[in-house]
Scaffold this motif. Sequence first.
Motif, PDB file in Angstrom:
ATOM      1  N   GLU A  93      15.066  -8.935 -41.343  1.00 24.19           N
ATOM      2  CA  GLU A  93      14.983  -9.681 -42.617  1.00 24.19           C
ATOM      3  C   GLU A  93      14.823  -8.721 -43.794  1.00 24.19           C
ATOM      4  O   GLU A  93      15.499  -8.859 -44.825  1.00 24.19           O
ATOM      5  N   ASP A  94      13.954  -7.745 -43.629  1.00 24.15           N
ATOM      6  CA  ASP A  94      13.755  -6.743 -44.687  1.00 24.15           C
ATOM      7  C   ASP A  94      15.034  -5.915 -44.882  1.00 24.15           C
ATOM      8  O   ASP A  94      15.432  -5.629 -46.019  1.00 24.15           O
ATOM      9  N   TRP A  95      15.680  -5.551 -43.762  1.00 25.11           N
ATOM     10  CA  TRP A  95      16.921  -4.760 -43.844  1.00 25.11           C
ATOM     11  C   TRP A  95      17.998  -5.542 -44.574  1.00 25.11           C
ATOM     12  O   TRP A  95      18.728  -5.001 -45.418  1.00 25.11           O
ATOM     13  N   TYR A  96      18.109  -6.846 -44.271  1.00 25.83           N
ATOM     14  CA  TYR A  96      19.094  -7.691 -44.948  1.00 25.83           C
ATOM     15  C   TYR A  96      18.868  -7.695 -46.460  1.00 25.83           C
ATOM     16  O   TYR A  96      19.816  -7.568 -47.246  1.00 25.83           O
ATOM     17  N   LYS A  97      17.616  -7.874 -46.880  1.00 30.64           N
ATOM     18  CA  LYS A  97      17.321  -7.943 -48.321  1.00 30.64           C
ATOM     19  C   LYS A  97      17.721  -6.657 -49.033  1.00 30.64           C
ATOM     20  O   LYS A  97      18.381  -6.679 -50.082  1.00 30.64           O
ATOM     21  N   ILE A  98      17.309  -5.525 -48.461  1.00 32.55           N
ATOM     22  CA  ILE A  98      17.619  -4.227 -49.077  1.00 32.55           C
ATOM     23  C   ILE A  98      19.128  -4.003 -49.120  1.00 32.55           C
ATOM     24  O   ILE A  98      19.698  -3.627 -50.159  1.00 32.55           O
ATOM     25  N   THR A  99      19.797  -4.269 -48.008  1.00 32.71           N
ATOM     26  CA  THR A  99      21.235  -3.991 -47.898  1.00 32.71           C
ATOM     27  C   THR A  99      22.054  -4.899 -48.801  1.00 32.71           C
ATOM     28  O   THR A  99      23.019  -4.448 -49.445  1.00 32.71           O
ATOM     29  N   LEU A 100      21.687  -6.173 -48.873  1.00 34.33           N
ATOM     30  CA  LEU A 100      22.433  -7.095 -49.733  1.00 34.33           C
ATOM     31  C   LEU A 100      22.333  -6.681 -51.200  1.00 34.33           C
ATOM     32  O   LEU A 100      23.329  -6.729 -51.932  1.00 34.33           O
TER      33      LEU A 100
END
Length: 660
Positions: free
Chosen positions: A113-120
Motif C-alpha cells: 500500500e505504501d509502495w503504491y502511494k509513492i509510486t503513483l
Amino acid sequence: MNNISVETALQDLRYLQLLSKQFPTISDACTEIINLEAILNLPKGTEHFLTDIHGEYEAFQHVLKNASGTVRRKVDEIFGQTLRESEKKELCTLIYYPDHKLELIKSHEPDMEDWYKITLHQLIRVCQNVSSKYTRSKVRKALPTEFSYILQELLHESQIDPNKQAYVNGIISSIISTGRADCFIIAMCNLIQRLTIDTLHIVGDIYDRGPGAHIIMDTLCNYHNFDIQWGNHDILWMGAASGNMCCIANVVRMAMRYGNLTTIEDGYGINLLPLATFAIERYKDDPCSLFMPKVGTDNVHSEKTQKLIAQMHKAITIIQFKLEAQLIKAHPEYNMDNRLLLDKIDYKQGKLILNGKEYPLTDTYFPTIDPKDPYKLTDEEQELMRRLRYSFVNSEKLRKHMRCLFSYGSIYLVRNSNLLYHASIPLNADGSFKEITIRDKKYKGKALLDRIDQIIRIAYFDEEDSEEKKFARDYIWYLWCGEDAPPFDKDKMATFERYFTDDKELWKEKKGYYYTLRNEERVCDMILKEFGINDIHSHIINGHVPVKTIKGEKPVKAGGKLLVIDGGFSKAYQPETGIAGYTLIFHSRGLQLTQHEPFQSAQKAIKEGIDIISTSFILELSSQRMMVRDTDIGKELETQIKDLKKLLIAYRNGFIKEKS
C-alpha cells in the motif's frame, strides 16, 4: 481578415459550403481557429529514427520502451537528487515493463500500500512532464478509456496547491483501496511510453537475420504514429509475398544462413517440411559443412538440427541460383550475365572458370545440377518451389504485415526538411543523377524513386494476369540485387563466390558512386533540392551500410548534411561496428544522435534493472525552440486556418447561411 479578400472566398465557395457542414456556425469556425492557433504555438513532437533492425525484436522493443534513453533522462530531470540511483533504476524499469516488474515487486515488497502511494505520485509527475508539450485533446485521445477521466484529473491538477493535494491523495487512495492500482500503473506506464515518442521513422530493413521480424511488425501495426522507408530486405519480403520465386528462395536461404526459422515457420506459418524432406534425401551423404548456420552464443538448435538446417541451406541456395538465372535470361536489360556462374563450372575438376582464370571450388557436390543444363530445375525442385510459393502467397499473417508495410511505407519520405531513404540514389562519377531505363523510359533522381515505389505496389496489388504485374514482380527481385537498383547500388551481389570460392577478390562488391559522393555537401544539396528541400537545416537520413565505429568511421557526413544511422542493431554486424545501433532523435530543441551498447535481454532488464547503455551526442542545437508552426503539420494547420477564415468571411457576408 489577414489579407483574405471577399473575392478569394467567393472563388472557393463550393469548397466552403462543404466545410460549413463540419463547422455550421460562426462560433464553431472561430473555436476551431483558436484551437489550431494554440496548437501551432506548442513545441514540436519528438521524432525518433531507427534503421536496419533486422529482426532484433527485444532490442527494438526496449528502445521504444525507454525512448532511446529519454525516459531515464526525464526521471533524472524530475527527481534529481531526491531519489537514490537504485530507486530511479527501479522506476524506469517499471515504466518499461510494468506487468513483469509489478509481479517481481509484489514477491518481495512488505508494504504494498505504501509502495503504491509513492509510486503513483512518482508516475503522475513523469506523466505530467511528458504530456506537457501536447494539447489536452491529444493527450485525452491517447488515454486508455477505462481510466481516462481519472488520468485527466491527475495530469491537470497541481499537487503544490494544498486545496488540491487532498483531492489528488483521495483519488490515489481510492485507486488502491478498490484493487485497481496494478491496472492503473500499467496504464500510466504505457501512456508515458506513448507520449515520449511522438513519431517513429523506420528507415528500412526490418526483416532477415534476427529471429523476430514478425514480432516487430506486430508492434508497428499497433503503434500510434509511424512510417517506414523500405529497405532492400523489406522489398525482398514484399517480392516473396507477391509470389516472386527468386525472392522466396533468397528469403528462405537467409533464414537458413542465420539459423532463423522462427519468423518463417512460427511467425508466418510457412511450411518448410517439403524443403527439409528434399534436403535430407538429396544431401544425406553431404556434410554441408560450408552451409552450417551462423549462430551465436544464444543458439537454440541441437547439433542434429543444425545439420538439417545446413542441408536445407545448401538445397535452397542451388535452387536460388537456378531460378535467378532463368530471370536474368528472360530480362537481358538487367545486364546481369555476370551472375550466370553454374555454366562456368568444370564439374569434373571442381573448378570455376571465369575470365580465363581457374578458381578451385570449396564444395563440389552438386547432386541436383545437370552439367549439360545447369539452370534447369529438377521435377522435385519445381514441386518444392510451387509449394513454398503457395505458403508465402497464402499466409494470412504475412498478408496483414505486407498491407501494413504498404499503408505506412514508401521508398522515401520528406518530413520536416529531412529526406529519408534507406540506401542510395544512383549517381554518375561527376555527382549528377544517373539515368536508369525502365521499360524503354529513362528516370533519374526523384522521378526514379517515384517509379520504383509504383512498381513495388503494382507487383503486389495489380491483377494477377496483367503484363504490368508480371514485369513488376520480376523487377522487384532486381531491386534486391541489381546494379542500378537504389536499394542496392553495387556492381554485383557475390553470393555464389562467397559460398563456393576462397578468393576474396571475387567476393568484392563495388559500391556505386553515391557511397563516396555522399560525403560532399554539394552533392547532398543537389539531392535535397531535387526533392524540393531548401532549408539550411535540412538533412538526408540513410541506413543500409553499417557504420564501423570500431574503425573510426563516423555517422555524420558532408558537414552534417547526411546522417547514416545503421550502427549494427543486427547482432551479426555488432563485431564489425563495435556498437549496437543508433537512434536519431529530432526534438524541439535540436537534433541528437544516441549510440547504443548491446542489449542483454528483457529478462535481465526486468530482474536486474539493466538498461541499454546509450550515449547521446548533440548534432544541432536550435537557437529558438522549434514549434509545431515550423513543421509540415504546422503548414497543414495554417492552411486549415486560412480556409476557416474564408468560411467566416462567407458567413459574415451572407454567401453561406449558418445552420443551428
